[in-house]
Motif scaffolding. Sequence first.
Motif, PDB file in Angstrom:
ATOM      1  N   SER A  95      -2.169   8.147 -20.171  1.00 30.35           N
ATOM      2  CA  SER A  95      -3.530   8.562 -20.491  1.00 30.35           C
ATOM      3  C   SER A  95      -4.479   8.132 -19.381  1.00 30.35           C
ATOM      4  CB  SER A  95      -3.976   7.941 -21.814  1.00 30.35           C
ATOM      5  OG  SER A  95      -4.183   6.539 -21.656  1.00 30.35           O
ATOM      6  N   LEU A  96      -5.649   8.750 -19.353  1.00 29.13           N
ATOM      7  CA  LEU A  96      -6.658   8.389 -18.365  1.00 29.13           C
ATOM      8  C   LEU A  96      -7.054   6.923 -18.518  1.00 29.13           C
ATOM      9  CD1 LEU A  96      -8.651   9.123 -16.111  1.00 29.13           C
ATOM     10  CD2 LEU A  96     -10.244   9.890 -17.891  1.00 29.13           C
ATOM     11  N   ASP A  97      -7.229   6.477 -19.766  1.00 27.88           N
ATOM     12  CA  ASP A  97      -7.612   5.083 -19.984  1.00 27.88           C
ATOM     13  C   ASP A  97      -6.561   4.124 -19.459  1.00 27.88           C
ATOM     14  OD1 ASP A  97     -10.001   5.809 -21.143  1.00 27.88           O
ATOM     15  OD2 ASP A  97      -9.286   5.605 -23.211  1.00 27.88           O
ATOM     16  N   GLU A  98      -5.294   4.495 -19.559  1.00 26.35           N
ATOM     17  CA  GLU A  98      -4.212   3.635 -19.071  1.00 26.35           C
ATOM     18  C   GLU A  98      -4.268   3.458 -17.554  1.00 26.35           C
ATOM     19  OE1 GLU A  98      -0.060   3.932 -21.065  1.00 26.35           O
ATOM     20  OE2 GLU A  98      -0.993   5.900 -21.336  1.00 26.35           O
ATOM     21  N   ILE A  99      -4.626   4.509 -16.852  1.00 18.67           N
ATOM     22  CA  ILE A  99      -4.505   4.448 -15.392  1.00 18.67           C
ATOM     23  C   ILE A  99      -5.817   4.180 -14.665  1.00 18.67           C
ATOM     24  CG2 ILE A  99      -2.480   5.956 -15.425  1.00 18.67           C
ATOM     25  CD1 ILE A  99      -4.223   8.194 -14.348  1.00 18.67           C
ATOM     26  N   LEU A 100      -6.957   4.262 -15.365  1.00 18.93           N
ATOM     27  CA  LEU A 100      -8.240   4.060 -14.683  1.00 18.93           C
ATOM     28  C   LEU A 100      -8.318   2.714 -13.957  1.00 18.93           C
ATOM     29  CD1 LEU A 100     -11.142   5.535 -16.860  1.00 18.93           C
ATOM     30  CD2 LEU A 100     -10.618   6.045 -14.464  1.00 18.93           C
ATOM     31  N   PRO A 101      -7.950   1.580 -14.596  1.00 13.30           N
ATOM     32  CA  PRO A 101      -8.031   0.313 -13.864  1.00 13.30           C
ATOM     33  C   PRO A 101      -7.163   0.293 -12.606  1.00 13.30           C
ATOM     34  CG  PRO A 101      -7.878  -0.095 -16.222  1.00 13.30           C
ATOM     35  CD  PRO A 101      -7.597   1.366 -16.014  1.00 13.30           C
ATOM     36  N   THR A 102      -5.983   0.871 -12.684  1.00 12.50           N
ATOM     37  CA  THR A 102      -5.099   0.900 -11.516  1.00 12.50           C
ATOM     38  C   THR A 102      -5.649   1.811 -10.435  1.00 12.50           C
ATOM     39  OG1 THR A 102      -3.084   0.301 -12.713  1.00 12.50           O
ATOM     40  CG2 THR A 102      -2.810   1.647 -10.725  1.00 12.50           C
ATOM     41  N   MET A 103      -6.236   2.938 -10.820  1.00 18.43           N
ATOM     42  CA  MET A 103      -6.825   3.822  -9.817  1.00 18.43           C
ATOM     43  C   MET A 103      -7.997   3.140  -9.122  1.00 18.43           C
ATOM     44  SD  MET A 103      -4.857   6.401  -9.755  1.00 18.43           S
ATOM     45  CE  MET A 103      -5.814   7.320  -8.547  1.00 18.43           C
ATOM     46  N   LYS A 104      -8.736   2.289  -9.839  1.00 24.10           N
ATOM     47  CA  LYS A 104      -9.825   1.541  -9.208  1.00 24.10           C
ATOM     48  C   LYS A 104      -9.274   0.517  -8.213  1.00 24.10           C
ATOM     49  CE  LYS A 104     -12.830   2.060 -13.235  1.00 24.10           C
ATOM     50  NZ  LYS A 104     -13.360   1.361 -14.434  1.00 24.10           N
ATOM     51  N   VAL A 105      -8.146  -0.090  -8.547  1.00 26.41           N
ATOM     52  CA  VAL A 105      -7.483  -0.990  -7.589  1.00 26.41           C
ATOM     53  C   VAL A 105      -7.124  -0.227  -6.324  1.00 26.41           C
ATOM     54  CG1 VAL A 105      -5.386  -2.336  -7.151  1.00 26.41           C
ATOM     55  CG2 VAL A 105      -6.575  -2.571  -9.342  1.00 26.41           C
ATOM     56  N   ILE A 106      -6.552   0.956  -6.494  1.00 28.64           N
ATOM     57  CA  ILE A 106      -6.137   1.778  -5.355  1.00 28.64           C
ATOM     58  C   ILE A 106      -7.353   2.199  -4.531  1.00 28.64           C
ATOM     59  CG2 ILE A 106      -5.144   4.024  -4.725  1.00 28.64           C
ATOM     60  CD1 ILE A 106      -3.261   3.650  -7.187  1.00 28.64           C
ATOM     61  N   ILE A 107      -8.437   2.558  -5.208  1.00 28.36           N
ATOM     62  CA  ILE A 107      -9.650   2.967  -4.492  1.00 28.36           C
ATOM     63  C   ILE A 107     -10.198   1.809  -3.669  1.00 28.36           C
ATOM     64  CG2 ILE A 107     -12.102   3.503  -4.865  1.00 28.36           C
ATOM     65  CD1 ILE A 107     -11.167   5.431  -7.081  1.00 28.36           C
ATOM     66  N   LEU A 108     -10.295   0.632  -4.267  1.00 25.78           N
ATOM     67  CA  LEU A 108     -10.853  -0.512  -3.549  1.00 25.78           C
ATOM     68  C   LEU A 108      -9.967  -0.930  -2.387  1.00 25.78           C
ATOM     69  CD1 LEU A 108     -12.861  -2.745  -3.105  1.00 25.78           C
ATOM     70  CD2 LEU A 108     -11.746  -4.056  -4.912  1.00 25.78           C
ATOM     71  N   GLY A 109      -8.698  -1.181  -2.655  1.00 23.44           N
ATOM     72  CA  GLY A 109      -7.800  -1.624  -1.592  1.00 23.44           C
ATOM     73  C   GLY A 109      -7.468  -0.521  -0.607  1.00 23.44           C
ATOM     74  N   GLY A 110      -7.212   0.678  -1.136  1.00 18.87           N
ATOM     75  CA  GLY A 110      -6.736   1.755  -0.278  1.00 18.87           C
ATOM     76  C   GLY A 110      -7.795   2.333   0.629  1.00 18.87           C
ATOM     77  N   LEU A 111      -9.010   2.539   0.107  1.00 16.85           N
ATOM     78  CA  LEU A 111     -10.042   3.168   0.929  1.00 16.85           C
ATOM     79  C   LEU A 111     -10.437   2.302   2.112  1.00 16.85           C
ATOM     80  CD1 LEU A 111     -12.491   4.710  -1.712  1.00 16.85           C
ATOM     81  CD2 LEU A 111     -10.831   5.935  -0.304  1.00 16.85           C
ATOM     82  N   GLN A 112     -10.543   0.989   1.894  1.00 19.95           N
ATOM     83  CA  GLN A 112     -11.105   0.146   2.941  1.00 19.95           C
ATOM     84  C   GLN A 112     -10.072  -0.475   3.858  1.00 19.95           C
ATOM     85  OE1 GLN A 112     -11.384  -3.530   3.247  1.00 19.95           O
ATOM     86  NE2 GLN A 112      -9.680  -3.785   1.849  1.00 19.95           N
ATOM     87  N   GLU A 113      -8.879  -0.762   3.355  1.00 16.92           N
ATOM     88  CA  GLU A 113      -7.948  -1.593   4.135  1.00 16.92           C
ATOM     89  C   GLU A 113      -7.525  -0.970   5.463  1.00 16.92           C
ATOM     90  OE1 GLU A 113      -4.189  -3.282   5.525  1.00 16.92           O
ATOM     91  OE2 GLU A 113      -4.550  -1.251   4.785  1.00 16.92           O
ATOM     92  N   PRO A 114      -7.095   0.298   5.508  1.00 13.37           N
ATOM     93  CA  PRO A 114      -6.679   0.836   6.811  1.00 13.37           C
ATOM     94  C   PRO A 114      -7.807   0.871   7.842  1.00 13.37           C
ATOM     95  CG  PRO A 114      -5.868   2.210   5.016  1.00 13.37           C
ATOM     96  CD  PRO A 114      -6.848   1.260   4.415  1.00 13.37           C
ATOM     97  N   GLY A 115      -9.015   1.244   7.391  1.00 11.21           N
ATOM     98  CA  GLY A 115     -10.142   1.314   8.317  1.00 11.21           C
ATOM     99  C   GLY A 115     -10.563  -0.042   8.830  1.00 11.21           C
ATOM    100  N   HIS A 116     -10.649  -1.023   7.935  1.00 19.26           N
ATOM    101  CA  HIS A 116     -11.037  -2.352   8.376  1.00 19.26           C
ATOM    102  C   HIS A 116      -9.953  -2.996   9.222  1.00 19.26           C
ATOM    103  CE1 HIS A 116     -14.417  -3.015   5.193  1.00 19.26           C
ATOM    104  NE2 HIS A 116     -14.675  -2.055   6.057  1.00 19.26           N
ATOM    105  N   ALA A 117      -8.690  -2.737   8.896  1.00 19.49           N
ATOM    106  CA  ALA A 117      -7.607  -3.277   9.722  1.00 19.49           C
ATOM    107  C   ALA A 117      -7.672  -2.713  11.136  1.00 19.49           C
ATOM    108  CB  ALA A 117      -6.253  -2.963   9.084  1.00 19.49           C
ATOM    109  N   ALA A 118      -7.936  -1.409  11.253  1.00 21.44           N
ATOM    110  CA  ALA A 118      -8.043  -0.800  12.584  1.00 21.44           C
ATOM    111  C   ALA A 118      -9.273  -1.327  13.329  1.00 21.44           C
ATOM    112  CB  ALA A 118      -8.118   0.724  12.454  1.00 21.44           C
TER     113      ALA A 118
END
Length: 394
Positions: free
Chosen positions: A218-241
Amino acid sequence: MSVSELTDENLYRDPYPVYARLREESPVAFFEGTKEFLVTRFEDCRAVGSNDRVFGPSGSPDRPEARVMGMPNVLSMSGEEHRLLRTGIDDNLTQAAVRGYVEMLTRPVVADYLARLKLRGTANLTADLFEPISVRCVGNVIGLTDTANETLVEWFHAMAAGLQNVSNDQAVWDRLDRTLAEIEAQLGALYERALARPDHTLMSHVMRGGMPEGQVRSLDEILPTMKVIILGGLQEPGHAAANACAGLLLNPDQAKVVAADPAEHALRAFDEGLRWIAPIGVTPRVAAEDVVVAGTTIPAGASVAIVMASANRDENRFDNPDGFDMFRKKRPHLSFGFRPHFCSGHALSRAMGQIALDEVFRQLPNLRLDDSRQMQAKGWRFRGVTDVPATWDA
């Protein structure tokens, strides 16, 4: 070290002098600001991170991660539930899968941003290049292809600020709440599209991976995990570079080596940047029982922060740890965390970072620091060089 020196302000401005003193004088120290024990030496961090039985993921509602991402999420789960969810997350992020799409995902985006910058002759390479590249590419992987770059950048800045809001600044919480409402609305729409028509987006994989045939989370089940992915995933490659580029420009001899053969040296430089400044500096755990680490008793139920950023500069692990040296003897760092919670996006991050640095040093002749302003960095749970002041021969 003096308790007065272990403050959120000192950590946020520059945590590395604080970490150095902690490693020497108090390698496991209780930080009142976040109510957790900071583990700062490499071997202790590795031992704690590798012992998931005693130091399991924290599902405490009192932790900042709960306020920002929600619970339960992939970082707070363990056992079979975690394994099945990781099946969905990891399915299209394996090294083999990434090789199949990373060029078409990343290189055109990098080329587009460089084309806009080349004639200017000067830029903040973090804000003008590496961050937009990162959020655009990772946003596309998630399925957020219609979400503007500026929106994605704001999302991770607002969430990162919330995680580090030790002073309990209400303006930070208000900004976070506006962001979370927007994220939930957009992810809800993305969920409905992927529900109606499965596709290759990360959202679709997370909905279905590890589930019985024909069933979805369900959407409720995955929303917290998608927020983890958004926070870590969006910024990490750019800041690492950006961090790696900053390290190179502070060491012109190394920058010249990369410029002479970017394809050969870009990945080596990116990996050293990950060690030198870990974009995600801390990973949380909770002690399942009373345990002694480096002479300090951590009581059962206590929150523990594995400070990977400190471990990566441990003088007992790395020579000249505060220096950026892409030619140093290769030894594994801890920036991607520990199994079973090792970063799902590590292969994508490294491949994107390699492409970004390759193109930057290939296309910007005589790339060097712009001495007209200072390089700026901030943060400790999340840290990045926020201004890489660069100039080149336009």
